[in-house]
Motif scaffolding. Sequence first.
Motif, PDB file in Angstrom:
ATOM      1  N   ALA A   1       0.817  -1.217   0.000  1.00 29.78           N
ATOM      2  CA  ALA A   1       0.000   0.000   0.000  1.00 29.78           C
ATOM      3  C   ALA A   1       0.848   1.264   0.000  1.00 29.78           C
ATOM      4  CB  ALA A   1      -0.922   0.004   1.217  1.00 29.78           C
ATOM      5  N   LEU A   2       2.172   1.100   0.113  1.00 30.34           N
ATOM      6  CA  LEU A   2       3.099   2.227   0.207  1.00 30.34           C
ATOM      7  C   LEU A   2       3.831   2.433  -1.104  1.00 30.34           C
ATOM      8  CD1 LEU A   2       4.794   4.311   1.870  1.00 30.34           C
ATOM      9  CD2 LEU A   2       6.320   2.392   2.432  1.00 30.34           C
ATOM     10  N   LEU A   3       3.870   3.684  -1.562  1.00 27.30           N
ATOM     11  CA  LEU A   3       4.711   4.071  -2.697  1.00 27.30           C
ATOM     12  C   LEU A   3       5.856   4.918  -2.169  1.00 27.30           C
ATOM     13  CD1 LEU A   3       5.466   4.413  -5.688  1.00 27.30           C
ATOM     14  CD2 LEU A   3       3.853   6.343  -5.776  1.00 27.30           C
TER      15      LEU A   3
ATOM     16  N   HIS B   1       8.045   1.100  -5.589  1.00 24.62           N
ATOM     17  CA  HIS B   1       9.146   2.053  -5.631  1.00 24.62           C
ATOM     18  C   HIS B   1       9.212   2.702  -7.010  1.00 24.62           C
ATOM     19  CE1 HIS B   1      10.467  -0.527  -2.270  1.00 24.62           C
ATOM     20  NE2 HIS B   1      11.014   0.577  -1.807  1.00 24.62           N
ATOM     21  N   VAL B   2       9.418   4.012  -7.021  1.00 25.90           N
ATOM     22  CA  VAL B   2       9.716   4.733  -8.253  1.00 25.90           C
ATOM     23  C   VAL B   2      11.025   5.478  -8.017  1.00 25.90           C
ATOM     24  CG1 VAL B   2       9.016   6.552  -9.846  1.00 25.90           C
ATOM     25  CG2 VAL B   2       7.301   4.973  -8.940  1.00 25.90           C
ATOM     26  N   GLN B   3      12.049   5.075  -8.748  1.00 23.11           N
ATOM     27  CA  GLN B   3      13.381   5.658  -8.599  1.00 23.11           C
ATOM     28  C   GLN B   3      13.786   6.339  -9.899  1.00 23.11           C
ATOM     29  OE1 GLN B   3      15.713   2.241  -7.483  1.00 23.11           O
ATOM     30  NE2 GLN B   3      14.785   2.093  -5.463  1.00 23.11           N
ATOM     31  N   ALA B   4      14.250   7.557  -9.802  1.00 25.99           N
ATOM     32  CA  ALA B   4      14.650   8.299 -10.996  1.00 25.99           C
ATOM     33  C   ALA B   4      15.879   7.655 -11.632  1.00 25.99           C
ATOM     34  CB  ALA B   4      14.950   9.745 -10.638  1.00 25.99           C
ATOM     35  N   PRO B   5      15.884   7.490 -12.952  1.00 25.39           N
ATOM     36  CA  PRO B   5      17.048   6.884 -13.604  1.00 25.39           C
ATOM     37  C   PRO B   5      18.195   7.854 -13.830  1.00 25.39           C
ATOM     38  CG  PRO B   5      15.358   7.345 -15.235  1.00 25.39           C
ATOM     39  CD  PRO B   5      14.772   7.693 -13.898  1.00 25.39           C
ATOM     40  N   TRP B   6      17.908   9.175 -13.774  1.00 24.03           N
ATOM     41  CA  TRP B   6      18.908  10.190 -14.110  1.00 24.03           C
ATOM     42  C   TRP B   6      19.120  11.144 -12.954  1.00 24.03           C
ATOM     43  CZ3 TRP B   6      21.181   8.374 -18.123  1.00 24.03           C
ATOM     44  CH2 TRP B   6      20.468   7.752 -19.146  1.00 24.03           C
TER      45      TRP B   6
ATOM     46  N   LEU C   1       4.617   7.887 -14.407  1.00 25.51           N
ATOM     47  CA  LEU C   1       4.837   6.654 -13.658  1.00 25.51           C
ATOM     48  C   LEU C   1       4.340   6.791 -12.223  1.00 25.51           C
ATOM     49  CD1 LEU C   1       5.958   3.806 -13.539  1.00 25.51           C
ATOM     50  CD2 LEU C   1       8.228   4.790 -13.091  1.00 25.51           C
ATOM     51  N   ILE C   2       4.603   7.919 -11.587  1.00 28.58           N
ATOM     52  CA  ILE C   2       4.091   8.121 -10.233  1.00 28.58           C
ATOM     53  C   ILE C   2       2.562   8.083 -10.234  1.00 28.58           C
ATOM     54  CG2 ILE C   2       3.891   9.749  -8.317  1.00 28.58           C
ATOM     55  CD1 ILE C   2       6.695  10.685  -8.915  1.00 28.58           C
ATOM     56  N   THR C   3       1.956   8.754 -11.193  1.00 27.27           N
ATOM     57  CA  THR C   3       0.493   8.756 -11.287  1.00 27.27           C
ATOM     58  C   THR C   3      -0.041   7.340 -11.383  1.00 27.27           C
ATOM     59  OG1 THR C   3       0.473  10.944 -12.328  1.00 27.27           O
ATOM     60  CG2 THR C   3      -1.457   9.550 -12.675  1.00 27.27           C
ATOM     61  N   SER C   4       0.607   6.514 -12.186  1.00 27.44           N
ATOM     62  CA  SER C   4       0.176   5.128 -12.355  1.00 27.44           C
ATOM     63  C   SER C   4       0.350   4.327 -11.063  1.00 27.44           C
ATOM     64  CB  SER C   4       0.962   4.480 -13.487  1.00 27.44           C
ATOM     65  OG  SER C   4       0.651   3.112 -13.611  1.00 27.44           O
TER      66      SER C   4
ATOM     67  N   ALA D   1      -2.474  16.612  -4.520  1.00 29.13           N
ATOM     68  CA  ALA D   1      -3.541  17.455  -5.086  1.00 29.13           C
ATOM     69  C   ALA D   1      -4.287  16.732  -6.192  1.00 29.13           C
ATOM     70  CB  ALA D   1      -2.944  18.755  -5.615  1.00 29.13           C
ATOM     71  N   ARG D   2      -3.585  15.914  -6.952  1.00 29.86           N
ATOM     72  CA  ARG D   2      -4.226  15.190  -8.059  1.00 29.86           C
ATOM     73  C   ARG D   2      -5.009  13.974  -7.583  1.00 29.86           C
ATOM     74  NH1 ARG D   2       0.596  14.290 -12.390  1.00 29.86           N
ATOM     75  NH2 ARG D   2       1.241  16.471 -12.718  1.00 29.86           N
ATOM     76  N   SER D   3      -4.431  13.221  -6.656  1.00 34.17           N
ATOM     77  CA  SER D   3      -4.964  11.897  -6.330  1.00 34.17           C
ATOM     78  C   SER D   3      -5.664  11.824  -4.979  1.00 34.17           C
ATOM     79  CB  SER D   3      -3.823  10.879  -6.319  1.00 34.17           C
ATOM     80  OG  SER D   3      -2.939  11.138  -5.237  1.00 34.17           O
ATOM     81  N   ALA D   4      -5.382  12.788  -4.092  1.00 37.09           N
ATOM     82  CA  ALA D   4      -5.859  12.804  -2.703  1.00 37.09           C
ATOM     83  C   ALA D   4      -5.179  11.735  -1.844  1.00 37.09           C
ATOM     84  CB  ALA D   4      -7.372  12.662  -2.619  1.00 37.09           C
TER      85      ALA D   4
END
Length: 271
Positions: free
Chosen positions: A11-13, A68-73, A129-132, A221-224
Amino acid sequence: MTDAPCTQPAALLVVTPHASGALPADILHDMLGDAAQHTATRDRHLRRVFLDGDPYTDLIYHVPGARHVQAPWSRFAVDLNRTRDDQEDNGVIKLTTFDRQPLYPPGFVLTPEAREQRLRRHWDPFDALITSELQGAALMIVGHCMAATGPALGPDQGAPRPAVCLMTGTDHAPTFPRQHWAALRDACAQHFTPVLPEHAPRDVTIGVPWQTDTLSATHHARSAVPAFGIEVNAGLYLRGTGPDTHPDDHMISDLNRAFRDFAHAALTLLT
């Protein structure tokens, strides 16, 4: 007895936007010109941008089973914790380091077309990707580290910084429920303080030196979905200075263990 689904790691991003020290070849060439082909010059530059980012935060904020979303750059390609239209000198595309050292040779100009191309290639996919990944999530935590003292581009130049700063938004625009701020801070202190060295900063703050994490504000703000940023003092786990800076592996492991427990406590507050 098992935890409720909203307190399970899935449940955690966890988002780490600044952990990478990599640069696309075209941006590296913009910065170094033909010297980008020289291994020693290229490696020194990449080491510099890595250490001026949030080094090793992908390890500190790893939670098994979480999203997890990790920036590649590197953040010096595009800073993903800035709004797309932020054109300040410390904005989404930076021309200097945080100590105001130039990243590009004299006379370099980033044209509007080149700027848009960078954003389209690097900022837009990360945002999507974060939105998804937020679909079905109960909490987003954005993980950073901060210099031990405020740099030239910081809001607190030269001032010593706390061990941990939580960025939960403002009173008028919270990204994490306002009624849980005190409990969140207490949980953070409970899990992090035992692993901190006696000589190190030991205070855990909310909103000092920053109140709001841009990614948390944007996506809440977008997703609550409740969200907050966390800054760990890099002086807790980095040793040495300049290019000789190196990680304290034991401390990184301790900080990661503390974060895992804290993340679970943060999820539990939302039930």
